[in-house]
Design an enzyme around this catalytic site. Structure first.
Site, PDB file in Angstrom:
ATOM      1  CG  ASN A 148      -1.869  -0.990   0.916  1.00 42.28           C
ATOM      2  OD1 ASN A 148      -2.189  -1.587   0.079  1.00 42.28           O
ATOM      3  ND2 ASN A 148      -2.520  -1.412   2.082  1.00 42.28           N
ATOM      4  CG  HIS A 161     -19.954  36.868 -30.155  1.00 41.31           C
ATOM      5  ND1 HIS A 161     -20.712  36.764 -29.326  1.00 41.31           N
ATOM      6  CD2 HIS A 161     -19.553  38.253 -29.701  1.00 41.31           C
ATOM      7  CE1 HIS A 161     -20.884  37.214 -28.285  1.00 41.31           C
ATOM      8  NE2 HIS A 161     -20.201  38.557 -28.602  1.00 41.31           N
ATOM      9  CB  SER A 207      -7.922  13.870 -49.472  1.00 44.13           C
ATOM     10  OG  SER A 207      -9.144  13.078 -50.183  1.00 44.13           O
ATOM     11  CE  LYS A 219     -10.459  17.717 -47.976  1.00 45.00           C
ATOM     12  NZ  LYS A 219     -10.999  18.698 -47.257  1.00 45.00           N
ATOM     13  CG  ASN A 278      -7.666  16.830 -45.039  1.00 48.02           C
ATOM     14  OD1 ASN A 278      -8.283  17.936 -45.433  1.00 48.02           O
ATOM     15  ND2 ASN A 278      -7.856  15.531 -45.497  1.00 48.02           N
ATOM     16  CD  GLU A 320      -9.148  17.466 -38.899  1.00 48.21           C
ATOM     17  OE1 GLU A 320     -10.277  17.071 -39.125  1.00 48.21           O
ATOM     18  OE2 GLU A 320      -8.228  17.486 -39.896  1.00 48.21           O
ATOM     19  CE1 TYR A 336      -4.405   0.102  -3.098  1.00 46.35           C
ATOM     20  CE2 TYR A 336      -5.463  -1.883  -2.161  1.00 46.35           C
ATOM     21  CZ  TYR A 336      -4.962  -1.023  -3.251  1.00 46.35           C
ATOM     22  OH  TYR A 336      -4.792  -1.752  -4.331  1.00 46.35           O
ATOM     23  CD  GLN A 356      -4.751  -3.649  -9.579  1.00 42.09           C
ATOM     24  OE1 GLN A 356      -4.047  -3.925  -8.641  1.00 42.09           O
ATOM     25  NE2 GLN A 356      -5.269  -4.742 -10.293  1.00 42.09           N
ATOM     26  CE  LYS A 402      -1.144   0.874 -10.230  1.00 40.77           C
ATOM     27  NZ  LYS A 402      -1.955   1.158  -9.172  1.00 40.77           N
TER      28      LYS A 402
HETATM   29  N1  ARG Z   1      -1.396  -3.606  -7.622  1.00 47.40           N
HETATM   30  C1  ARG Z   1      -2.140  -2.936  -6.273  1.00 47.40           C
HETATM   31  C2  ARG Z   1      -2.432  -1.423  -6.720  1.00 47.40           C
HETATM   32  O1  ARG Z   1      -2.225  -0.932  -7.737  1.00 47.40           O
HETATM   33  C3  ARG Z   1      -0.837  -2.562  -5.321  1.00 47.40           C
HETATM   34  C4  ARG Z   1      -1.306  -2.592  -3.873  1.00 47.40           C
HETATM   35  C5  ARG Z   1      -2.003  -3.669  -3.373  1.00 47.40           C
HETATM   36  N2  ARG Z   1      -2.416  -3.792  -2.243  1.00 47.40           N
HETATM   37  C6  ARG Z   1      -3.179  -4.489  -1.790  1.00 47.40           C
HETATM   38  N3  ARG Z   1      -3.635  -4.442  -0.153  1.00 47.40           N
HETATM   39  N4  ARG Z   1      -3.775  -5.423  -2.472  1.00 47.40           N
HETATM   40  O2  ARG Z   1      -3.082  -0.696  -6.271  1.00 47.40           O
END
Ligand code: ARG
Length: 462
Positions: free
Chosen positions: A114, A160, A281, A287, A289, A294, A321, A326, A329
């Site tokens: 954690n 505008h 194009s 063209k 573009n 975009e 936690y 998780q 990420k």
């Molecule tokens: N892979 C977990 C995450 O990204 C790591 C932490 C896991 N902790 C736990 N108490 N299971 O959060």
């Protein structure tokens, strides 16, 4: 056949996880991007455990060597990541055990995944703040180069998306320099706030071992340790601040991208994007573009999306936690990747684009863009109250419209038919060059101001 229990935490388990459980549980597919941060954190932790006498220095040395071997295995692509080992933390620890044996088991003393994941992710996001800062600096320099070259090129300023008053190209470029500078400040601010070390918060309550959190914090470039272990393992504000600052920055880029799309159209012809930043194009040979602009305009959706997704993940979680976290990420990785790519593409487009000075000037004079200058002249030269001057100018615009000409094309006699006190001096303020040159109030569009601002920015960014 049931699988055997996880060697990292399987003590109380008789059987391993269902295959689907493994699939939903594993994060190694994405959190391997934090391998370098994980190893840096473990090296700092092992050194601290030895310095405080919690493990022997010979164990710490063996751990250090093993971690360095793993780092080079990962960098060279020789490392085999295993889904059964769930995440980057357990993949590295398991490999460490293969390499150095029992000493590996001492590394996790006074630590939990954690605080480990909180540390790794914070280090990763901190690196991204630095990368974004450098990219923003490059973009600002590209804009400044445009501003310097075109400090006195006139173009229409819009409200505008209707022609409002003439402005200078340099002033328009500097508007974005201001925005991206605020973005840099937001990332710097977020970075400063996140720069406290989570390591040592352990699972959630701290640890009974006599650890030295100041030492690991210092080794990892933090200003100090976080103060509350519960908050530390439950907190993802640093990631949210990165996404929030990233969203605002992406929004700024999206606005500029939108302008480039409009400006590069045949109707506007304000700019030509270089070949490097345009596509053709497959059916229409004529063209060119603005695809990069975009795509950049669209990519903001992913960055906003990541911000909303992570806010939503976090909003209902009880302390501390939960595995929900998780899911933080992938959102941040995707947002960071697309933010970096967008910054690089925007910098390239701005650096390589060519302003069509004649088209800008012609457009600047359209749409009675100097009507405000005329009204201001009536106030200054004839002492008229502004409201009356506004009215008289409105009548002159209506006259020009009826005559199908622009304001400077009206004759003095025609002007005097609207107000008999108008003199030939009025023509001095009706040209767009005069208009922009007169806007010398601080922050105004006058070329002189633009040059002074470019000068000041260059000094600030040097
Ligand atoms: N892979 C977990 C995450 O990204 C790591 C932490 C896991 N902790 C736990 N108490 N299971 O959060």
């Amino acid at each position: 056949m049931t699988k055997t229990a996880n060697t990292m935490w399987g003590g109380r388990f008789a059987a391993g996880p269902d295959a689907i459980m493994e699939a939903i549980n594993a994060s190694i597919g994405f959190d391997q991007r934090m391998a370098a941060q994980d190893i840096a954190g473990s090296r700092a932790h092992a050194a601290m455990l030895a310095a405080t006498g919690i493990i022997s220095s010979s164990d710490a040395e063996t751990i250090e060597e093993g971690l360095l071997t793993i780092l080079s295995e990962i960098e060279s692509g020789a490392f085999t990541f295993s889904t059964a080992l769930e995440d980057i933390h357990m993949n590295i620890e398991a490999r460490l055990r293969e390499l150095i044996g029992d000493a590996a088991g001492r590394l996790h003393t006074a630590r939990s995944r954690n605080d480990q994941v909180a540390l790794d992710f914070r280090l990763w996001v901190r690196d991204q703040c630095d990368a974004v800062d450098a990219a923003l600096l490059g973009l600002m320099q590209a804009l400044l180069a445009q501003a310097e070259e075109g400090a006195d090129w006139v173009m229409p300023g819009f409200t505008h998306l209707q022609v409002a008053q003439p402005v200078t190209w340099g002033h328009h470029m500097l508007a974005y320099v201001e925005m991206f500078s605020r973005d840099r400040a937001r990332f710097a601010d977020a970075r400063a706030r996140m720069n406290l070390s989570p390591l040592g918060a352990a699972a959630l309550a701290g640890t009974s071992f006599p650890i030295d959190r100041e030492m690991t914090a210092k080794a990892l470039g933090f200003d100090g340790p976080t103060a509350n272990s519960l908050d530390t393992v439950a907190d993802r504000d640093f990631a949210l601040e990165f996404l929030a600052a990233g969203s605002i920055c992406a929004m700024h880029m999206s606005r500029l991208a939108e302008e480039l799309v409009i400006w590069s159209s045949a109707q506007f012809r304000f700019v030509t994007l270089s070949d490097q930043w345009s596509t053709g194009s497959s059916i229409m040979p004529q063209k060119r573009n603005p695809d990069a602009a975009e795509l950049l305009r669209a990519k903001i959706g992913r960055i906003f999306g990541a911000n909303v997704a992570l806010m939503t993940v976090m909003k209902g979680l009880p302390l501390t936690y939960s595995k929900d976290m998780q899911e933080d990420k992938e959102q941040v990785f995707d947002a960071a990747d697309n933010l970096s790519l967008s910054l690089a593409a925007m910098t390239g487009m701005v650096r390589d684009m060519t302003a069509n000075i004649d088209a800008l000037a012609a457009a600047a004079a359209m749409g009675f863009s100097t009507a405000t200058d005329l009204a201001d002249w009536l106030v200054r030269a004839l002492g008229m109250p502004f409201r009356e001057a506004h009215h008289v100018t409105g009548s002159l615009v209506a006259l020009a419209e009826a005559e199908n000409c622009d304001l400077p094309d009206l004759t003095l006699t025609q002007m005097q038919s609207v107000h008999r006190d108008i003199t030939a001096d009025v023509f001095d303020v009706l040209g767009v060059q005069n208009s922009v040159a007169s806007r010398q109030s601080y922050g105004g569009t006058a070329p002189e101001n633009v040059r002074a601002q470019v000068h000041a920015w260059k000094a600030r960014l040097a």
